[in-house]
Write a protein that holds these residues in place. Structure first.
Motif, mmCIF file in Angstrom:
data_model
loop_
_atom_site.group_PDB
_atom_site.id
_atom_site.type_symbol
_atom_site.label_atom_id
_atom_site.label_comp_id
_atom_site.label_asym_id
_atom_site.label_seq_id
_atom_site.Cartn_x
_atom_site.Cartn_y
_atom_site.Cartn_z
ATOM 1 N N ASN A 92 0.827 -1.212 0.000
ATOM 2 C CA ASN A 92 0.000 0.000 0.000
ATOM 3 C C ASN A 92 0.857 1.256 0.000
ATOM 4 O O ASN A 92 0.528 2.242 -0.676
ATOM 5 N N ILE A 93 1.965 1.241 0.725
ATOM 6 C CA ILE A 93 2.889 2.384 0.714
ATOM 7 C C ILE A 93 3.415 2.609 -0.700
ATOM 8 O O ILE A 93 3.437 3.735 -1.196
ATOM 9 N N LYS A 94 3.827 1.537 -1.363
ATOM 10 C CA LYS A 94 4.351 1.655 -2.730
ATOM 11 C C LYS A 94 3.293 2.212 -3.679
ATOM 12 O O LYS A 94 3.596 3.048 -4.540
ATOM 13 N N THR A 95 2.029 1.780 -3.518
ATOM 14 C CA THR A 95 0.939 2.275 -4.366
ATOM 15 C C THR A 95 0.709 3.765 -4.141
ATOM 16 O O THR A 95 0.547 4.526 -5.100
ATOM 17 N N VAL A 96 0.705 4.183 -2.875
ATOM 18 C CA VAL A 96 0.509 5.603 -2.555
ATOM 19 C C VAL A 96 1.646 6.434 -3.143
ATOM 20 O O VAL A 96 1.417 7.478 -3.766
ATOM 21 N N LEU A 97 2.878 5.980 -2.967
ATOM 22 C CA LEU A 97 4.027 6.707 -3.516
ATOM 23 C C LEU A 97 3.919 6.813 -5.039
ATOM 24 O O LEU A 97 4.084 7.890 -5.605
ATOM 25 N N HIS A 98 3.630 5.687 -5.684
ATOM 26 C CA HIS A 98 3.537 5.646 -7.149
ATOM 27 C C HIS A 98 2.464 6.620 -7.662
ATOM 28 O O HIS A 98 2.639 7.244 -8.705
ATOM 29 N N GLU A 116 4.043 9.806 -8.210
ATOM 30 C CA GLU A 116 5.336 9.698 -8.900
ATOM 31 C C GLU A 116 6.505 9.881 -7.930
ATOM 32 O O GLU A 116 7.501 10.540 -8.232
ATOM 33 N N LEU A 117 6.379 9.260 -6.760
ATOM 34 C CA LEU A 117 7.420 9.277 -5.741
ATOM 35 C C LEU A 117 8.028 7.876 -5.623
ATOM 36 O O LEU A 117 7.371 6.884 -5.938
ATOM 37 N N THR A 118 9.277 7.822 -5.151
ATOM 38 C CA THR A 118 9.946 6.554 -4.875
ATOM 39 C C THR A 118 10.466 6.589 -3.448
ATOM 40 O O THR A 118 10.328 7.605 -2.748
ATOM 41 N N SER A 119 11.125 5.521 -3.053
ATOM 42 C CA SER A 119 11.701 5.496 -1.706
ATOM 43 C C SER A 119 12.737 6.591 -1.509
ATOM 44 O O SER A 119 12.972 7.037 -0.392
ATOM 45 N N GLU A 120 13.349 7.055 -2.593
ATOM 46 C CA GLU A 120 14.324 8.152 -2.503
ATOM 47 C C GLU A 120 13.682 9.429 -1.958
ATOM 48 O O GLU A 120 14.364 10.268 -1.388
ATOM 49 N N ASN A 121 12.364 9.568 -2.153
ATOM 50 C CA ASN A 121 11.649 10.755 -1.702
ATOM 51 C C ASN A 121 11.227 10.681 -0.236
ATOM 52 O O ASN A 121 10.844 11.683 0.352
ATOM 53 N N ILE A 122 11.274 9.491 0.358
ATOM 54 C CA ILE A 122 10.808 9.320 1.734
ATOM 55 C C ILE A 122 11.812 9.960 2.696
ATOM 56 O O ILE A 122 13.006 9.696 2.629
ATOM 57 N N ILE A 123 11.287 10.809 3.581
ATOM 58 C CA ILE A 123 12.150 11.495 4.536
ATOM 59 C C ILE A 123 11.947 11.020 5.972
ATOM 60 O O ILE A 123 12.832 11.158 6.805
ATOM 61 N N LYS A 124 10.786 10.438 6.276
ATOM 62 C CA LYS A 124 10.491 10.014 7.649
ATOM 63 C C LYS A 124 9.448 8.920 7.617
ATOM 64 O O LYS A 124 8.488 8.989 6.844
ATOM 65 N N VAL A 125 9.643 7.903 8.442
ATOM 66 C CA VAL A 125 8.689 6.808 8.571
ATOM 67 C C VAL A 125 8.368 6.640 10.051
ATOM 68 O O VAL A 125 9.269 6.592 10.891
ATOM 69 N N ASN A 126 7.073 6.566 10.358
ATOM 70 C CA ASN A 126 6.618 6.276 11.714
ATOM 71 C C ASN A 126 5.898 4.935 11.676
ATOM 72 O O ASN A 126 4.990 4.743 10.864
ATOM 73 N N TRP A 180 11.677 -3.793 4.181
ATOM 74 C CA TRP A 180 12.356 -2.495 4.301
ATOM 75 C C TRP A 180 13.508 -2.414 3.300
ATOM 76 O O TRP A 180 13.668 -1.429 2.597
ATOM 77 N N GLU A 181 14.334 -3.479 3.263
ATOM 78 C CA GLU A 181 15.478 -3.516 2.345
ATOM 79 C C GLU A 181 15.018 -3.478 0.891
ATOM 80 O O GLU A 181 15.644 -2.835 0.050
ATOM 81 N N GLU A 182 13.914 -4.182 0.597
ATOM 82 C CA GLU A 182 13.384 -4.168 -0.772
ATOM 83 C C GLU A 182 12.983 -2.749 -1.179
ATOM 84 O O GLU A 182 13.204 -2.321 -2.303
ATOM 85 N N LEU A 183 12.406 -2.011 -0.241
ATOM 86 C CA LEU A 183 11.965 -0.646 -0.535
ATOM 87 C C LEU A 183 13.132 0.334 -0.576
ATOM 88 O O LEU A 183 13.237 1.142 -1.497
ATOM 89 N N PHE A 184 14.046 0.258 0.388
ATOM 90 C CA PHE A 184 15.081 1.284 0.537
ATOM 91 C C PHE A 184 16.485 0.880 0.110
ATOM 92 O O PHE A 184 17.348 1.748 -0.003
ATOM 93 N N TRP A 188 6.378 10.181 5.401
ATOM 94 C CA TRP A 188 6.567 11.561 4.982
ATOM 95 C C TRP A 188 7.536 11.534 3.804
ATOM 96 O O TRP A 188 8.542 10.827 3.859
ATOM 97 N N ALA A 189 7.219 12.280 2.769
ATOM 98 C CA ALA A 189 8.085 12.311 1.576
ATOM 99 C C ALA A 189 8.203 13.734 1.079
ATOM 100 O O ALA A 189 7.401 14.604 1.419
#
Length: 132
Positions: free
Chosen positions: A62-68, A71-81, A97-101, A128-129
């Motif tokens: 779901n996180i990947k779908t929201v980012l997509h 047009e965001l990727t894991s590179e855009n993520i600045i904070k995870v809670n 986590w490793e697959e994403l980042f 947060w991205a």
């Protein structure tokens, strides 16, 4: 010199992170900020599976779908809670986590709490991205 990209670092004099995160993530001035609602382990059919690891897998999907969608990727993520109501299987979560980042980790906070929005939800992850 103006910063033109998201920078993740662990400052000198700080202890190493105890997990897969970075102590500081800095975004450049005038970046667009994106804040997601907490993503949960609901699947595409609207069902929430009982096993924690299935919820973790669905949450990351779901996180990947929201980012997509933005047009965001894991590179855009600045904070995870991360909030969980039961012990996290860290081997499983770390694999997602490793697959994403890869090994370019954002800032992160983890908390164990007694309950989330619905009794069947065991994990919720907020992202947060920023887009430069």
């Amino acid at each position: 010199m103006e910063q033109t990209k998201i920078v993740r670092k662990n400052p000198a004099g700080m202890p190493d992170p105890v997990g897969n995160y970075t102590h500081i993530t800095k975004i450049p001035r005038n970046a667009e900020l994106y804040v997601t609602s907490g993503q949960i382990g609901v699947d595409r059919n609207g069902s929430i599976p009982e096993p924690m690891n299935e919820q973790i897998k669905n949450t990351f999907d779901n996180i990947k779908t929201v980012l997509h969608s933005e047009e965001l990727t894991s590179e855009n993520i600045i904070k995870v809670n991360i909030w969980a109501t039961e012990k996290i299987d860290w081997d499983y979560l770390d694999a997602e986590w490793e697959e994403l980042f890869g090994n370019n980790y954002p800032a992160m906070t983890i908390g164990y709490i007694s309950e989330l929005g619905l009794p069947e939800i065991k994990i919720e992850i907020e992202v947060w991205a920023a887009k430069v």
